[in-house]
Motif scaffolding. Sequence first.
Motif, PDB file in Angstrom:
ATOM      1  N   ALA A 158       0.767  -1.217  -0.579  1.00 33.13           N
ATOM      2  CA  ALA A 158      -0.314   0.034   0.133  1.00 33.13           C
ATOM      3  C   ALA A 158       0.556   1.306  -0.040  1.00 33.13           C
ATOM      4  O   ALA A 158       0.144   1.998  -0.441  1.00 33.13           O
ATOM      5  CB  ALA A 158      -0.733   0.277   1.342  1.00 33.13           C
ATOM      6  N   ASP A 192      -2.134   2.686  -8.741  1.00 28.26           N
ATOM      7  CA  ASP A 192      -3.624   2.270  -8.252  1.00 28.26           C
ATOM      8  C   ASP A 192      -4.503   0.998  -9.455  1.00 28.26           C
ATOM      9  O   ASP A 192      -5.787   0.672  -8.710  1.00 28.26           O
ATOM     10  CB  ASP A 192      -4.357   3.271  -9.260  1.00 28.26           C
ATOM     11  N   GLN A 246      -6.000  -0.499  -1.209  1.00 29.83           N
ATOM     12  CA  GLN A 246      -6.118   0.615  -0.429  1.00 29.83           C
ATOM     13  C   GLN A 246      -5.751   0.861   0.714  1.00 29.83           C
ATOM     14  O   GLN A 246      -4.658   0.325   0.914  1.00 29.83           O
ATOM     15  CB  GLN A 246      -7.311  -0.485   0.516  1.00 29.83           C
ATOM     16  N   GLN A 247      -5.833   2.350   0.966  1.00 34.51           N
ATOM     17  CA  GLN A 247      -4.743   2.623   2.477  1.00 34.51           C
ATOM     18  C   GLN A 247      -4.755   1.920   3.499  1.00 34.51           C
ATOM     19  O   GLN A 247      -5.954   1.298   3.965  1.00 34.51           O
ATOM     20  CB  GLN A 247      -5.563   3.806   2.746  1.00 34.51           C
ATOM     21  N   GLU A 248      -3.569   1.508   4.134  1.00 34.13           N
ATOM     22  CA  GLU A 248      -3.790   0.887   5.213  1.00 34.13           C
ATOM     23  C   GLU A 248      -2.947   1.405   6.367  1.00 34.13           C
ATOM     24  O   GLU A 248      -1.812   2.187   6.510  1.00 34.13           O
ATOM     25  CB  GLU A 248      -2.398  -0.652   4.993  1.00 34.13           C
TER      26      GLU A 248
END
Lengths: 570, 85
Positions: free
Chosen positions: A365, A370, A375-377
């Motif tokens: 991440a 993309d 996803q942001q972690e």
Amino acid sequence: MSRWLLPVWNSFSNGICRIERVSQKEKKVQYFKGKSVYKGVTMGPVVVYKKQGEQVKRKAIENPEAEILRLRQALEMSKLQLDALYEKAVTEVGEASAAIFEVHKMMLEDEDYLEAAINMIRTECVNAEYAVTMTGNNFSQMFSSMADEYMKARAADVIDVSSRLARNLCGQREQGTFMERPSVIVADDLSPSETVQLDKKKILAFVTVHGSTNSHTAILARMMNIPALVSTDVQMEQLQDGMIAIVDGFEGTMILNPDASTCAKAQKRIREEEEKVALLQELKGKDSVTSDGHKVMLYANIGNVGDIGYVLENDAEGIGLFRSEFLYLGREDAPSEEEQFEAYKQAARMMAGKKVIIRTLDIGADKQADYLGLQQEENPALGYRAIRICLKQPDIFKTQLRALLRAAFYGNISIMYPMIISTSEVQRIQAMIEDVRQELEEQGIQYKVPEQGIMIETPAAVMISDKLAPMVDFFSIGTNDLTQYTLAIDRQNAKLDDFYDPHHESILRMIRMVVENGHRHGKWVGICGELGADAGLTEEFVRMGVDELSVAPSMILKLRKIIRETRFKA
Amino acid sequence: MKSFRYTITDKTGIHARPAGLLVKEARKYKSRIRIKSGEKSVEATGLMAVMSLGIACGQTIEILVEGEDEQMAVAGMEQFFKRNL
């Protein structure tokens, strides 16, 4: 072409700088700081490089068309000179660095540039010298206002070609600085053409007041292995030809008028450096074997195909870690099988039979890609990354595996899987390899199932390395992540520096354990993390039985020297 | 008029040398070829104009081709970008 070299060479004797006697009262020690471009130490007399004095003056002219004709003639002349400079640069610094003169020539062929100059001559009825100088300034300002550092540095190139044109228009010869003996060149700034025209044998160092580490002068200095400082805080008027200077590219300093003891120290360092370089050159082509005949594989870590030049230059015996991420980052969709296949095949070809260990996709991440839908972690280091992505998104992984198996047909490629923590992961990979193999077989596409290994970079993998060893062909220990996971220290967090010990006994014990478990099953074990390049540990690793060290290309010969001085059996 | 979009994958972006090659390629065709990056668009036949766009890795640009040989020019330019940038 060669006849054009003559005027360029002869121009040295027309130089404006002469070596003069230095008056005694000026001789106080002075220190200057600059940005180092090439690491090396040297000492010698200063030669102050002065630019051509004459300013281009604006003159009114009566016949613009005649002036434009003059401009076109000067343009042709300039192009021929640039061809000659290109040839000289190719032999002295190689094709890649010489390419700047090709770019210069293209700048002269730029229609916008030429049109701007011609327009100015026509509408303002000014002399061509003035028109090209002003046009050059305008274009150069456009570059210096750009955000990109590299593009900013191109402003100097536009000025360089414009003044060449102006010089040719007024029939001035190109001039170099004349040097009687090897000297330290100090200049306000040096254009690429000025740099290449200097007599390479007589340059000890370059020091410039302006210029960036991206400038072509800097690049040329690096290629020529000459110590060089840019953006140096030296005041040109304090300098006189003949003053003694020590240029230290390691520290980024210039010492002017050094006293006797400083001189002696510098001389000692210069000798040491010379010995080191000579010794390292001597080790090129030699085996990495201990004094009692034990062979260690010394491989290089690289991030893209372009780095292979350094690998060969430093005489690495193979590539121990080829990070495949460069194919995946900074783009909008995943790289195709064909694109990957070509890249891997090219690497294998360039290494001409030497081993190339390619690590499969290792991103998480924290990296930008993309199309993977990451996803942001909270904690990317412990998150969805590397082999975990590959096993969860088999389409992406299979494309890479297909490309690797196909490329393996053409060269000595091995595959390495990152972030392994369990035997079931290895089983899943093996099943996918088998799927891919069958597919290729059915499609009648040439392939080879190459040697495959795993990275040992989690404490989990270390602890079960006895179970993992029979399943794979080799282990490569990734000490960066292994250290971070074992010590529970985030390397990005500077507050933890006090607690961080890269030589922590736990790490060394783990490496020993992995080596023993690997060897028990007849598998070779390497280290590809930063610790592998730690010269203070090389002896210990060799004695532990580590079979392979994969390090930055620049470290190869240094480690080879240590290995050759080590005894394997105590 | 024909056009296509391309995302630069060369990690140094369109620097001096590739820009020079691009210009050379664009000059092969009779069609007018323009490069559009964001709001700006320039003629692909001008070296400094192309460099002035400062196109970096990962950036997507649009190539606009208009003229009698546009079919060939689009194919040629597309191939050029894929090979070099």
